[in-house]
Design an enzyme around this catalytic site. Sequence first.
Site, PDB file in Angstrom:
ATOM      1  N   ARG A  15       0.838  -1.196   0.000  1.00 48.02           N
ATOM      2  CA  ARG A  15       0.000   0.000   0.000  1.00 48.02           C
ATOM      3  C   ARG A  15       0.879   1.255   0.000  1.00 48.02           C
ATOM      4  NH1 ARG A  15      -3.459  -1.782   5.166  1.00 48.02           N
ATOM      5  NH2 ARG A  15      -1.437  -2.747   5.621  1.00 48.02           N
ATOM      6  N   LYS A  75       2.010   1.446   7.357  1.00 50.24           N
ATOM      7  CA  LYS A  75       2.306   0.575   8.488  1.00 50.24           C
ATOM      8  C   LYS A  75       3.341   1.193   9.416  1.00 50.24           C
ATOM      9  CE  LYS A  75       0.829  -2.780   9.457  1.00 50.24           C
ATOM     10  NZ  LYS A  75      -0.342  -2.958  10.363  1.00 50.24           N
ATOM     11  N   TYR A  94      -0.346   4.034  10.852  1.00 51.45           N
ATOM     12  CA  TYR A  94      -0.667   3.036  11.872  1.00 51.45           C
ATOM     13  C   TYR A  94       0.580   2.815  12.717  1.00 51.45           C
ATOM     14  CZ  TYR A  94      -5.040   1.660   9.537  1.00 51.45           C
ATOM     15  OH  TYR A  94      -6.297   1.647   9.000  1.00 51.45           O
ATOM     16  N   HIS A  96       0.217   0.907  16.207  1.00 53.73           N
ATOM     17  CA  HIS A  96      -0.012  -0.350  16.943  1.00 53.73           C
ATOM     18  C   HIS A  96       1.087  -0.582  17.982  1.00 53.73           C
ATOM     19  CE1 HIS A  96      -3.330  -1.416  14.334  1.00 53.73           C
ATOM     20  NE2 HIS A  96      -2.562  -1.316  13.269  1.00 53.73           N
ATOM     21  N   GLU A 118      -4.951   4.311  14.218  1.00 50.81           N
ATOM     22  CA  GLU A 118      -5.891   3.426  14.906  1.00 50.81           C
ATOM     23  C   GLU A 118      -6.490   4.019  16.171  1.00 50.81           C
ATOM     24  OE1 GLU A 118      -1.822   2.269  16.614  1.00 50.81           O
ATOM     25  OE2 GLU A 118      -2.641   2.840  14.663  1.00 50.81           O
ATOM     26  N   ASP A 270      -2.350  -7.482  15.066  1.00 46.76           N
ATOM     27  CA  ASP A 270      -1.667  -6.179  15.147  1.00 46.76           C
ATOM     28  C   ASP A 270      -1.553  -5.689  16.583  1.00 46.76           C
ATOM     29  OD1 ASP A 270      -0.770  -5.356  12.661  1.00 46.76           O
ATOM     30  OD2 ASP A 270      -2.720  -4.607  12.038  1.00 46.76           O
TER      31      ASP A 270
END
Length: 370
Positions: A15, A75, A94, A96, A118, A270
């Site tokens: 992505r 990510k 993101y 995480h 998130e 995740d």
Amino acid sequence: MIIGVPKEVKDHESRVGVTPAGVKSLAEAGHKVLVEKDAGALSAMPDDDFQAAGAEIVGSAYDVWRLSEMVVKVKEPTEKEYSHFRPDLLLFTYLHLAPLDDLTDALLQNKVTGIAYETVRDNSGGLPLLTPMSEVAGRMSVQVGAAYLEKEHGGRGVLLGGVPGVAPGNVCIIGGGIVGTNAAKIALGMGAKVTLIDLNLNRLRELDDIFGGRLYTVASNSYNVEQAVREADLVIGGVLIPGAAAPKIVTKAMVAKMKKGAVIVDVAIDQGGCIETARPTTHSDPSYVVDGVVHYCVTNMPAAVPNTSTLALTNATFPYVMKLAKLGAKMAIQQDKGIAEGVNTYNGHLTYEAVANAQKRQWRAISELV
């Protein structure tokens, strides 16, 4: 503002953080966008499209990170990217962080302002930047699970939808949120028998109405979970506590009692996973077996469908990218409570309580720091 879009480096992560359409809007608003060479190639978004939209194509990740005031990714950074961190950097991606102590250390030591997709909230208290990828992952979990039930992948050799004269497969979904709801749509569409487990009885009532009674809804407790996973051919983990480590709903003992060749897909991986036997895997090495049960725990499942995933994600993230570019981090945090909720690290401080609790660290509210 100078916005950088590096190429993702996580295993098989295809992505990209901003689309050509987003570049065009940023450029028209007077911002400069640096896109690493081939950053969007695997999402079917070639450099020529970014360049035509007004981006400057940069040959190295080093220069994208070095020259940018805000870096927009998909990510969480990997260890090889930690060297790019610096005190004046705004990172929007993101994160995480709950299971990632090393990344948290690197962000804090380098005083990076880390805003996590998130944990950003909307006006209704929802998680608008987590929703699109949860939709994709929820739908994919059934496709993946169906494939791994095939004998060549180590599964029981069960066709989820069955055929006339042969019963369909049993799917057990843990969690009735975005992941669980989307998994249920696909599993029911394939003709499977679907049981969904959740703590929230009102949510179970809603899902019973949404699916017209075709879904078996079960209140969550250890007895019911054990019974459901023992009968299941496919178990999908979709439990989320925003920003925090996922609770272990399915224990090792429960997994040991499952059918041999059954499949677990833990979408919650995740955040550490909601299945006790789950551990993170990659698209290069996606599965492993515990007690005869196939586990698929890829931490970036939506990367397998990068064109769809990039478009779905950036539809949600781009308004926030634009606001951060226009106002800068500090003013955007002060003016937008949803963005403030997204801040996980700021000027060397951990600012998200759930991450602090998961890692047993001290934290400070972002309101105290800005």
